[in-house]
Write an enzyme that holds these catalytic residues in place. Sequence first.
Site, PDB file in Angstrom:
ATOM      1  N   LYS A 225       6.413  -2.118   2.042  1.00  0.00           N
ATOM      2  CA  LYS A 225       5.391  -1.642   2.737  1.00  0.00           C
ATOM      3  C   LYS A 225       4.097  -2.421   2.360  1.00  0.00           C
ATOM      4  O   LYS A 225       3.323  -2.244   1.655  1.00  0.00           O
ATOM      5  CB  LYS A 225       5.065  -0.232   2.029  1.00  0.00           C
ATOM      6  CG  LYS A 225       4.380   0.877   2.888  1.00  0.00           C
ATOM      7  CD  LYS A 225       4.210   2.342   2.471  1.00  0.00           C
ATOM      8  CE  LYS A 225       3.253   3.057   3.281  1.00  0.00           C
ATOM      9  NZ  LYS A 225       3.290   3.223   4.473  1.00  0.00           N
TER      10      LYS A 225
ATOM     11  N   GLU B  41      12.389   2.259  14.472  1.00  0.00           N
ATOM     12  CA  GLU B  41      11.494   3.428  14.010  1.00  0.00           C
ATOM     13  C   GLU B  41      10.301   3.217  14.778  1.00  0.00           C
ATOM     14  O   GLU B  41      10.420   2.882  15.911  1.00  0.00           O
ATOM     15  CB  GLU B  41      11.199   3.362  12.153  1.00  0.00           C
ATOM     16  CG  GLU B  41      10.418   1.985  12.239  1.00  0.00           C
ATOM     17  CD  GLU B  41      10.166   1.597  10.891  1.00  0.00           C
ATOM     18  OE1 GLU B  41      10.038   2.571   9.879  1.00  0.00           O
ATOM     19  OE2 GLU B  41       9.990   0.545  10.476  1.00  0.00           O
TER      20      GLU B  41
ATOM     21  N   TYR C 257       0.774  -1.206   0.074  1.00  0.00           N
ATOM     22  CA  TYR C 257      -0.212   0.158   0.138  1.00  0.00           C
ATOM     23  C   TYR C 257       0.844   1.297  -0.045  1.00  0.00           C
ATOM     24  O   TYR C 257       2.087   1.299   0.248  1.00  0.00           O
ATOM     25  CB  TYR C 257      -0.829   0.109   1.077  1.00  0.00           C
ATOM     26  CG  TYR C 257      -0.323   0.332   2.476  1.00  0.00           C
ATOM     27  CD1 TYR C 257       0.508  -0.485   2.993  1.00  0.00           C
ATOM     28  CD2 TYR C 257      -0.443   1.664   3.018  1.00  0.00           C
ATOM     29  CE1 TYR C 257       1.076  -0.351   4.396  1.00  0.00           C
ATOM     30  CE2 TYR C 257       0.192   1.937   4.538  1.00  0.00           C
ATOM     31  CZ  TYR C 257       0.885   0.810   5.041  1.00  0.00           C
ATOM     32  OH  TYR C 257       1.570   1.297   6.124  1.00  0.00           O
TER      33      TYR C 257
ATOM     34  N   LEU D  14      11.290   0.853   7.345  1.00  0.00           N
ATOM     35  CA  LEU D  14      10.651   1.519   6.182  1.00  0.00           C
ATOM     36  C   LEU D  14      11.455   2.704   5.688  1.00  0.00           C
ATOM     37  O   LEU D  14      11.616   3.472   6.074  1.00  0.00           O
ATOM     38  CB  LEU D  14       9.039   1.886   6.151  1.00  0.00           C
ATOM     39  CG  LEU D  14       8.351   2.125   5.115  1.00  0.00           C
ATOM     40  CD1 LEU D  14       8.142   0.961   4.218  1.00  0.00           C
ATOM     41  CD2 LEU D  14       7.040   3.060   5.148  1.00  0.00           C
TER      42      LEU D  14
HETATM   43  C1  LIG Z   1       6.657   1.617   9.785  1.00  0.00           C
HETATM   44  C2  LIG Z   1       6.627   2.822   9.073  1.00  0.00           C
HETATM   45  N1  LIG Z   1       7.709   3.472   9.220  1.00  0.00           N
HETATM   46  C3  LIG Z   1       7.752   4.981   8.602  1.00  0.00           C
HETATM   47  C4  LIG Z   1       6.616   5.326   7.936  1.00  0.00           C
HETATM   48  C5  LIG Z   1       7.054   6.727   7.293  1.00  0.00           C
HETATM   49  O1  LIG Z   1       6.761   6.627   6.022  1.00  0.00           O
HETATM   50  P1  LIG Z   1       6.305   7.932   5.075  1.00  0.00           P
HETATM   51  O2  LIG Z   1       7.189   8.992   5.602  1.00  0.00           O
HETATM   52  O3  LIG Z   1       6.639   7.332   3.782  1.00  0.00           O
HETATM   53  O4  LIG Z   1       4.807   8.297   5.194  1.00  0.00           O
HETATM   54  C6  LIG Z   1       5.625   4.840   7.837  1.00  0.00           C
HETATM   55  C7  LIG Z   1       4.368   5.412   7.256  1.00  0.00           C
HETATM   56  O5  LIG Z   1       3.382   4.679   7.305  1.00  0.00           O
HETATM   57  C8  LIG Z   1       5.269   3.300   8.529  1.00  0.00           C
HETATM   58  O6  LIG Z   1       4.276   2.674   8.585  1.00  0.00           O
END
Ligand SMILES: Cc1ncc(COP(=O)(O)O)c(C=O)c1O
Length: 283
Positions: free
Chosen positions: A145, A177, A31, A201
């Site tokens: 993701k 994270e 997603y 991620l």
């Molecule tokens: C586990 C995780 N880490 C980091 C992020 C941040 O990603 P982004 O900056 O692309 O929204 C997300 C966003 O959904 C996430 O689910």
Amino acid sequence: MKVLVKDQIINSADANVSISDRGYQFGDGIYEVIRVLNGKLFTEKEHMDRFYSSAEKMDLVMPYDREKLTTLIYDLIKANNVVDGHVYFQLTRGVQEPRNHAFPDNVEAVLTGHTKIYKRDLAMLEEGVSTVTADDVRWLRCDIKTLNLIGNCMAKTKAAKVGAEEAILHRDGLVTECSASTLLIVKDGVVKTHPLTNLVLPGITRMVIMDAIADANIPVKEEAFMLDELFQADEAILASTGHDATPIIEIDGKPVGNGKRGPITAEIQRRYDLRIEQECGKA
Ligand SMILES: Cc1ncc(COP(=O)(O)O)c(C=O)c1O
């Protein structure tokens, strides 16, 4: 509300998916969430790159090319009159009967999407949020993701139960994270965040922040750190599509630094806003 199902924009009441869809059975899908500001997709290219990269890592065959997918996403935003908010879209591997763990051949992947309308939370960006720490019990491919988010959901629930915004995850004390966002800390003027490995991620907000940090000549280290370093940080930032660069002012009931947004966080936010303005125009 209108939703996207395959390549059609339809009323949400008319949308349905098969109970044999592998997304429903196994969480077998990917997603993206892209922020919409002034009716435009912020960091569209970066999100699309990650969507296609997630698909490749999962051996998922994309049913549409990038141009068609982007058109569908914009059509959905327009159908719901989204000026500020976000668009969520996912791709599952599709319908397989009978249920079988092994990836099937010749099954058409299923794209769905919806939107949400909301403004940037300027008070939160200034005042910051509280967080808790939680064990990172997720699998070892957090760089994808995927729809499989139960470890993230468990951690976020731990935070929600005590009224905190986010859970900061760690593996035996090594900070990775947050449950749905990237974590950055600042100590003595140096920014630190976990390197882009299989344990985190590759956040798009992280990417924008790293650009801002480079432009501002702020020293940065992409290095893993332990919980004790987290608790000694002068500033901490929670970064995601929904939160932009939000100050973390409390972790497990203890203040971060002086418990207020710090100067490096404020500078990153200033540059982040400029990037938004460049891509999407003034709010
Ligand atoms: C586990 C995780 N880490 C980091 C992020 C941040 O990603 P982004 O900056 O692309 O929204 C997300 C966003 O959904 C996430 O689910």
